[in-house]
Scaffold this motif. Structure first.
Motif, PDB file in Angstrom:
ATOM      1  N   GLU A 121       0.835  -1.204   0.000  1.00 50.46           N
ATOM      2  CA  GLU A 121       0.000   0.000   0.000  1.00 50.46           C
ATOM      3  C   GLU A 121       0.869   1.254   0.000  1.00 50.46           C
ATOM      4  O   GLU A 121       0.573   2.238  -0.673  1.00 50.46           O
ATOM      5  CB  GLU A 121      -0.915  -0.017   1.226  1.00 50.46           C
ATOM      6  CG  GLU A 121      -1.886   1.141   1.324  1.00 50.46           C
ATOM      7  CD  GLU A 121      -3.019   1.063   0.327  1.00 50.46           C
ATOM      8  OE1 GLU A 121      -3.886   1.956   0.359  1.00 50.46           O
ATOM      9  OE2 GLU A 121      -3.040   0.127  -0.507  1.00 50.46           O
ATOM     10  N   MET A 122       1.963   1.225   0.743  1.00 45.83           N
ATOM     11  CA  MET A 122       2.878   2.371   0.766  1.00 45.83           C
ATOM     12  C   MET A 122       3.504   2.588  -0.605  1.00 45.83           C
ATOM     13  O   MET A 122       3.685   3.731  -1.048  1.00 45.83           O
ATOM     14  CB  MET A 122       3.970   2.155   1.820  1.00 45.83           C
ATOM     15  CG  MET A 122       3.460   2.118   3.237  1.00 45.83           C
ATOM     16  SD  MET A 122       4.797   1.820   4.432  1.00 45.83           S
ATOM     17  CE  MET A 122       3.856   1.386   5.893  1.00 45.83           C
ATOM     18  N   LEU A 152       3.229   5.984  -3.297  1.00 39.89           N
ATOM     19  CA  LEU A 152       4.372   6.728  -3.825  1.00 39.89           C
ATOM     20  C   LEU A 152       4.175   7.176  -5.272  1.00 39.89           C
ATOM     21  O   LEU A 152       4.882   8.065  -5.751  1.00 39.89           O
ATOM     22  CB  LEU A 152       5.633   5.867  -3.741  1.00 39.89           C
ATOM     23  CG  LEU A 152       6.300   5.728  -2.372  1.00 39.89           C
ATOM     24  CD1 LEU A 152       7.395   4.671  -2.426  1.00 39.89           C
ATOM     25  CD2 LEU A 152       6.860   7.061  -1.899  1.00 39.89           C
ATOM     26  N   LYS A 153       3.221   6.572  -5.955  1.00 39.41           N
ATOM     27  CA  LYS A 153       3.023   6.890  -7.362  1.00 39.41           C
ATOM     28  C   LYS A 153       2.635   8.356  -7.534  1.00 39.41           C
ATOM     29  O   LYS A 153       1.904   8.920  -6.721  1.00 39.41           O
ATOM     30  CB  LYS A 153       1.951   5.983  -7.954  1.00 39.41           C
ATOM     31  CG  LYS A 153       2.367   4.514  -7.995  1.00 39.41           C
ATOM     32  CD  LYS A 153       1.275   3.634  -8.552  1.00 39.41           C
ATOM     33  CE  LYS A 153       1.717   2.161  -8.584  1.00 39.41           C
ATOM     34  NZ  LYS A 153       0.653   1.275  -9.099  1.00 39.41           N
ATOM     35  N   PRO A 154       3.128   9.006  -8.596  1.00 42.44           N
ATOM     36  CA  PRO A 154       2.935  10.447  -8.774  1.00 42.44           C
ATOM     37  C   PRO A 154       1.474  10.865  -8.867  1.00 42.44           C
ATOM     38  O   PRO A 154       1.134  12.005  -8.536  1.00 42.44           O
ATOM     39  CB  PRO A 154       3.677  10.768 -10.075  1.00 42.44           C
ATOM     40  CG  PRO A 154       4.172   9.488 -10.621  1.00 42.44           C
ATOM     41  CD  PRO A 154       3.970   8.417  -9.626  1.00 42.44           C
ATOM     42  N   GLU A 155       0.596   9.970  -9.298  1.00 43.61           N
ATOM     43  CA  GLU A 155      -0.808  10.366  -9.439  1.00 43.61           C
ATOM     44  C   GLU A 155      -1.514  10.556  -8.094  1.00 43.61           C
ATOM     45  O   GLU A 155      -2.604  11.128  -8.028  1.00 43.61           O
ATOM     46  CB  GLU A 155      -1.583   9.347 -10.277  1.00 43.61           C
ATOM     47  CG  GLU A 155      -1.591   7.932  -9.739  1.00 43.61           C
ATOM     48  CD  GLU A 155      -0.519   7.063 -10.344  1.00 43.61           C
ATOM     49  OE1 GLU A 155      -0.743   5.853 -10.483  1.00 43.61           O
ATOM     50  OE2 GLU A 155       0.545   7.612 -10.682  1.00 43.61           O
ATOM     51  N   TYR A 156      -0.891  10.079  -7.017  1.00 40.51           N
ATOM     52  CA  TYR A 156      -1.484  10.260  -5.689  1.00 40.51           C
ATOM     53  C   TYR A 156      -0.899  11.513  -5.043  1.00 40.51           C
ATOM     54  O   TYR A 156       0.212  11.514  -4.536  1.00 40.51           O
ATOM     55  CB  TYR A 156      -1.242   9.030  -4.818  1.00 40.51           C
ATOM     56  CG  TYR A 156      -2.024   7.834  -5.288  1.00 40.51           C
ATOM     57  CD1 TYR A 156      -3.355   7.668  -4.938  1.00 40.51           C
ATOM     58  CD2 TYR A 156      -1.426   6.875  -6.107  1.00 40.51           C
ATOM     59  CE1 TYR A 156      -4.083   6.573  -5.387  1.00 40.51           C
ATOM     60  CE2 TYR A 156      -2.145   5.773  -6.554  1.00 40.51           C
ATOM     61  CZ  TYR A 156      -3.473   5.632  -6.188  1.00 40.51           C
ATOM     62  OH  TYR A 156      -4.195   4.548  -6.631  1.00 40.51           O
ATOM     63  N   GLU A 157      -1.656  12.596  -5.067  1.00 39.07           N
ATOM     64  CA  GLU A 157      -1.200  13.862  -4.501  1.00 39.07           C
ATOM     65  C   GLU A 157      -1.385  13.871  -2.991  1.00 39.07           C
ATOM     66  O   GLU A 157      -2.153  13.085  -2.432  1.00 39.07           O
ATOM     67  CB  GLU A 157      -1.974  15.019  -5.141  1.00 39.07           C
ATOM     68  CG  GLU A 157      -1.749  15.130  -6.651  1.00 39.07           C
ATOM     69  CD  GLU A 157      -2.546  16.269  -7.251  1.00 39.07           C
ATOM     70  OE1 GLU A 157      -3.383  16.860  -6.532  1.00 39.07           O
ATOM     71  OE2 GLU A 157      -2.324  16.567  -8.436  1.00 39.07           O
ATOM     72  N   SER A 158      -0.677  14.797  -2.362  1.00 31.99           N
ATOM     73  CA  SER A 158      -0.691  14.848  -0.899  1.00 31.99           C
ATOM     74  C   SER A 158      -2.097  15.022  -0.331  1.00 31.99           C
ATOM     75  O   SER A 158      -2.470  14.380   0.661  1.00 31.99           O
ATOM     76  CB  SER A 158       0.199  16.001  -0.415  1.00 31.99           C
ATOM     77  OG  SER A 158       1.554  15.738  -0.726  1.00 31.99           O
ATOM     78  N   MET A 159      -2.898  15.885  -0.940  1.00 32.11           N
ATOM     79  CA  MET A 159      -4.238  16.117  -0.412  1.00 32.11           C
ATOM     80  C   MET A 159      -5.114  14.880  -0.546  1.00 32.11           C
ATOM     81  O   MET A 159      -5.944  14.591   0.333  1.00 32.11           O
ATOM     82  CB  MET A 159      -4.887  17.310  -1.110  1.00 32.11           C
ATOM     83  CG  MET A 159      -4.245  18.645  -0.766  1.00 32.11           C
ATOM     84  SD  MET A 159      -4.153  18.961   1.025  1.00 32.11           S
ATOM     85  CE  MET A 159      -5.893  19.036   1.444  1.00 32.11           C
ATOM     86  N   ALA A 160      -4.922  14.127  -1.618  1.00 32.85           N
ATOM     87  CA  ALA A 160      -5.690  12.893  -1.783  1.00 32.85           C
ATOM     88  C   ALA A 160      -5.303  11.883  -0.709  1.00 32.85           C
ATOM     89  O   ALA A 160      -6.157  11.179  -0.152  1.00 32.85           O
ATOM     90  CB  ALA A 160      -5.451  12.305  -3.167  1.00 32.85           C
TER      91      ALA A 160
END
Length: 264
Positions: A70-71, A75-83
């Motif tokens: 899951e970690m 890390l993938k770029p499509e997952y932004e911090s706010m998401a």
């Protein structure tokens, strides 16, 4: 109830919740474990028949905490911090809120390593009993992350700020005996006796008035963050209800009958 969280309730009202997901050593993320816990807690709260809850793990591990897979996904770029922030709030952070609000007492029967979020899960419980094989680690910094599930709130309240800081900032594990010395666990027992000892304690709790136990737990919770006068006011309200309960009436009557019997 769930393939990865087994729900068992006996005739004494003791519920045992057993995490059982070998592929990730009972991890709490990357699967349906949190939802399974929430469903179990809702059942406990709505059926009103449970008196004590024991949480443990199947196999040799209590819980490995967060799933590494899951970690890696996060890390993938499509997952932004706010998401990711929303994922935490709508995911694992529901677990400490629900477990903290659970009215019945909870016992963590820690059968093996309790790591990261798995360690924090044990800290969310009211009482901890450890197998001699248990290990505890607030290991988030080892992976370059922080306790995202409330560990920074629970742990200092259990072992004090200095020791909590040591565990949190080093990420190092402590064994069961060290956990006992620090007051993190109430008892260390042989692995084969863990569930039996946890059940003995649960039976001692279940033998008391269920409503008095629930209200006493609530007062302990409120005492952690409220002023004395606020806790006293709540205590007065709870005590007024307790004095008028059938359990209290029966206890007083039994005491009076025992006292009136002539001594031999």
């Amino acid at each position: 109830m769930s393939d990865i969280l087994h729900f068992e309730q006996d005739e004494h009202g003791i519920v045992t919740l057993t995490m059982d997901y070998p592929p990730t050593r009972n991890a709490l993320t990357g699967n349906t474990m949190v939802n399974a816990f929430l469903a179990a807690f809702e059942r406990i709260e709505t059926e009103h028949t449970a008196r004590v809850v024991i949480i443990t793990g199947a196999g040799k591990v209590f819980s490995s905490g967060g799933s590494i897979d899951e970690m890696e996904r996060q890390l993938k770029p499509e997952y932004e911090s706010m998401a990711l922030r929303h994922e935490y709030r709508e995911g694992i952070q529901r677990l400490p809120l629900a477990l903290y609000k659970l009215e019945v007492p909870t016992i963590a029967a820690v059968n093996g390593p309790a790591i990261g979020a798995g360690f924090d899960l044990s800290c969310m419980c009211d009482i901890r009993i450890a197998s001699e094989h248990a290990r505890f680690a607030e290991s988030f910094v080892k992976l370059g992350i922080i306790p995202g599930d409330g560990g920074a709130w629970f742990l200092p309240r259990l072992i004090g700020m200095s020791r909590a800081a040591e565990m949190t900032l080093t990420g190092d594990a402590i064994d069961a005996q060290q956990a006992y010395a620090w007051g993190l666990v109430s008892k260390v027992v042989a692995a084969e006796e863990l569930l039996n000892e946890s059940r003995k304690l649960a039976l001692r709790i279940a033998a008391n008035s269920p409503e008095a136990v629930r209200m006493s737990k609530r007062l302990l919770r409120e005492g952690q963050h409220n002023r004395l006068d606020t806790v006293l006011e709540l205590s007065a309200a709870f005590q007024a209800m307790a004095h008028k309960s059938d359990d209290h009436a029966r206890s007083v009557q039994a005491f009076m009958e025992k006292r009136s019997k002539p001594r031999s």
